[in-house]
Structure formats: structure tokens, C-alpha cells
Scaffold this active site. Structure first.
Site, PDB file in Angstrom:
ATOM      1  N   GLU A   1       0.826  -1.210   0.000  1.00  0.00           N
ATOM      2  CA  GLU A   1       0.000   0.000   0.000  1.00  0.00           C
ATOM      3  C   GLU A   1       0.860   1.259   0.000  1.00  0.00           C
ATOM      4  O   GLU A   1       0.493   2.273  -0.606  1.00  0.00           O
ATOM      5  CB  GLU A   1      -0.938  -0.005   1.207  1.00  0.00           C
TER       6      GLU A   1
ATOM      7  N   HIS B   1     -10.641  -6.491   8.919  1.00  0.00           N
ATOM      8  CA  HIS B   1     -11.311  -6.235   7.648  1.00  0.00           C
ATOM      9  C   HIS B   1     -12.695  -5.624   7.852  1.00  0.00           C
ATOM     10  O   HIS B   1     -13.549  -5.710   6.970  1.00  0.00           O
ATOM     11  CB  HIS B   1     -11.478  -7.539   6.849  1.00  0.00           C
TER      12      HIS B   1
END
Length: 404
Positions: free
Chosen positions: A137, A206
Site C-alpha cells: 500500500e 477487515h
């Protein structure tokens, strides 16, 4: 000892020893550099103090969005599509209209992303404009900042909002800061698409809703589309913006369907939507809670209570006028609902804004928040249902407010 390790001194000594420069030439060069530095210091210290009005400059671009480069067409008829199909349509339109647009992220290129947002785009627009990245990322967002500085328009996908935290520096200290630290000479107008929230079986890494973290940072625009139409329109607006934009989608909404007009017009940033009018109270919400808020309003309507529903859509820029109008129309009774946990959630900011507005308007504010408790989200659906806000809890908060 430190002076003896001075790289300027050691390297200069090496150059002198190898005959690349004489000692006299080095002394002259050092003198010239010192004079240049002294002149710079003198110029800075003799400059006037900046005016107070400059304190707020260069955080935002101040540039409004307009039409896409393609010639505007007549207003198209609405067509039914899913939320994720609307995202795909927006990406395809931007790639077709703007040669500077790049679309990339983990698994975005060949497969079109694990949710299908970029499905078919690499085949249509080529591997140089739609492509996969390593699982990093920081590399995704860092490269996006660099590409934007050089005139490209990266629209990058971070697979889960939770994963963005490993690269927060690239957004908070780089993308959001470039315009300010360059005095408005440069900007990093990237678009970051990500998705958040809880779905059955999603684990604690998540499931988080993190919109309040980035809405806190000056220089970043934050959007939370809740309908297929907004998934299309907000992404188009972000792609036309001159500021970095983060769009928090929700995989829980990806399969939902609705009418979408694929217009050539690009709407300006910001702007809430009153999804349902009502005079007895107003439910202020965004993202995943919009559907629950509308369901709660329907429940209350069957009981004779008219609860309006205001969808903020953008947390930055925040539609202060829409909040003011909702406050006036509801006689000061407001329930703010969001999926994120309550402490530090953006709902607290909304209540604070409403409090300030109510004092200015001479209205007595009665406000309540509905959100998830301050706890990690379990994976088991039965435990998730125990924690997540829903239509019943939102409706009950409105009932208590009206009764009390």
C-alpha cells in the site's frame, strides 16, 4: 571527531589528493557557497512578516470542478445497475475522457479487482493505464503522489480501508501536505478508492470504518457514497478535483442496485442529499447506514412520526447549509447514525456542529448518536448483529427523543 568525519571535508580532501581540484579552488568554492548562504539568510531575515490573512492559504486548491473534457451530451436515461457496476462505469468514462488517468492497485489489472471494480478495463485501455501492483500500500500511494505531481491522475484502489493504515504517511504527510509546503505551486490530486465496513464473516482487520481518521486531516477530501448513482457521480467528481480525494465505498453495498444516469456532467465536490423529508426529527447519516436510516424512517412513519433522512455523502467538504436546513425543519431533534464505533466517530463532529448552529439559530437541540460500541468487530454474523446499528435501533433513538 564529528568534524573529522564531515563528508564535505573528507570528499574534498580526496578530490584534492587526486588532483581534481586544488586547495585554493576549494577555498574559493567554500567562500562562494558561504556568501550565497549568507545572502539567503539576510534576505529571509529582512523580509516582512506574512500577513495574518495568509495563515489559511494553500491547504485546498479552491478550484471548482466542471464538465468532463468530452462534449456534454443530452441527459441520458437512467439505467439499473449495481453499485460496483457504477464504479466500473465511472472508471471507464474517466479513462476514455482523460489521457492522464491511471487506474491501478493490487489485482486491479488483469482480473479487474477482487470486487470487479476495474473489470474489463485493462483489456480496453491497455496495461500502461490499468495495471497490477505489488502487495504494498505504501508503494501504491507513494507512486500515486509522485505521478500526480508530474501531471498524471492516478485513481488507485486500496483493497480494504484497514490496509491503508500501513501507508498513512503517504496520504497524511505527503498527499495532503504537498500544496501547503510548496506554497500552492504543486499538488497531488490523487483519488483513492477503498471499501470498509462489516459483512458476515469479516474479521477484525477487515471490518473497521475509518472515515473519521482522514476527515480530520486538512487537505484531504472524503466521500462516502451510499447509492449506485453516487458511486458513479462522486467518483467522477473526485477524478476532476484538484485536491486528493479518498472515497470510502462499502462492499456491503456493492451488490445493491439502483437507477444510474451516466451523465457527462461532473458535479461539484460536496453536497448532502435529503433522501426523505420529515418534520418531527431528522436522521443524519452516510455510507452503509443510509439504508437502515430509510428503513427506520418507514417504521416511524407507520407510527405517525415523520423522520427526515439526510445523507451527507461528503464528510469533507461538509454541507453545513444542509445541516442548518435539517435542524430548522426538524425543530432541533436529530439522530446521527453511522457504522463506525461511537468514540471519536464523525458523528461527534456532526453533533458539535449542530450545537453551534442551534445556538446561532435560537433552536433547542436534542441530539443522539447511534453507532457501534467501542469494541473490535467479531467475525461471527450472530455477534456482529448484536453490535452493529440497525433500523430498529435508529428508530428507537428517534422515539425516545420525541417522547423525552
Amino acid at each position: 571527531e564529528a568534524k573529522g568525519r564531515d563528508p564535505i571535508q573528507s570528499f574534498s580532501s580526496k578530490l584534492i589528493a587526486e588532483g581534481e581540484i586544488s586547495e585554493e579552488e576549494f577555498r574559493q568554492l567554500a567562500l562562494e557557497v558561504k556568501q550565497e548562504m549568507d545572502a539567503a539568510v539576510t534576505a529571509v531575515l529582512s523580509s516582512p512578516e506574512p500577513g495574518p490573512e495568509a495563515a489559511r492559504d494553500h491547504v485546498w486548491s479552491g478550484m471548482a470542478t466542471g464538465k468532463a473534457p468530452a462534449a456534454a451530451q443530452s441527459e441520458p436515461a437512467a439505467q439499473t445497475m449495481t453499485y460496483i457496476q457504477a464504479v466500473n462505469a465511472a472508471l471507464a468514462t474517466e479513462l476514455a475522457n482523460r489521457p492522464e488517468v491511471l487506474v491501478y492497485g493490487e489485482d486491479v489489472g488483469r482480473s479487474g479487482g477482487i470486487f470487479g471494480a476495474a473489470k474489463g478495463l485493462q483489456q480496453k485501455f491497455g496495461e500502461n493505464r490499468v495495471f497490477d501492483t505489488p502487495i504494498s500500500e505504501s508503494a501504491i500511494l507513494g507512486s500515486a503522489v509522485g505521478a500526480a505531481l508530474m501531471g498524471m491522475k492516478p485513481v488507485v484502489e486500496i483493497m480494504w480501508a484497514d490496509f491503508m493504515l500501513v501507508a498513512l504517511d503517504q496520504i497524511v504527510n505527503q498527499a495532503a501536505n504537498v500544496r501547503y509546503i510548496t506554497g500552492g505551486r504543486s499538488g497531488a490530486p490523487i483519488v483513492v478508492r477503498t471499501q470498509q465496513g462489516t459483512t458476515p464473516g469479516s474479521c477484525a482487520q477487515h471490518s473497521q470504518s475509518l472515515e473519521a481518521l482522514l476527515a480530520h486531516i486538512p487537505g484531504i477530501r472524503v466521500a462516502t457514497p451510499a447509492t449506485p448513482q453516487d458511486a458513479y457521480s462522486i467518483l467522477r467528481a473526485a477524478a476532476a478535483a484538484s485536491d486528493p480525494c479518498v472515497i470510502f465505498e462499502s462492499r456491503g453495498l456493492y451488490a445493491t442496485s439502483g437507477p444510474v444516469r451516466l451523465s457527462d456532467e461532473v458535479e461539484p465536490l460536496g453536497g448532502a442529499r435529503l433522501r426523505k423529508p420529515g418534520k418531527d426529527a431528522v436522521i443524519v447519516t452516510w455510507g452503509t447506514m443510509l439504508r437502515a436510516a430509510l428503513e427506520a424512517s418507514d417504521q416511524l412513519q407507520s407510527e405517525g412520526v415523520q423522520a427526515a433522512v439526510l445523507d451527507l455523502r461528503w464528510l469533507c467538504p461538509l454541507d453545513q447549509r444542509a445541516l442548518q436546513q435539517a435542524l430548522a425543519a426538524s425543530s432541533g431533534r436529530v439522530v446521527v447514525a453511522h457504522e463506525a464505533n461511537l468514540t471519536g466517530g464523525f458523528g461527534a463532529e456532526i453533533v458539535a456542529r449542530l450545537h453551534e448552529l442551534s445556538r446561532e439559530m435560537g433552536i433547542t437541540l436534542k441530539a443522539a448518536r447511534v453507532g457501534s460500541p467501542d469494541i473490535r468487530m467479531p467475525a461471527a454474523p450472530v455477534l456482529q448483529r448484536e453490535l452493529l446499528p440497525n433500523a430498529g435501533r435508529i428508530a428507537e433513538a428517534v422515539r425516545k427523543m420525541i417522547a423525552g
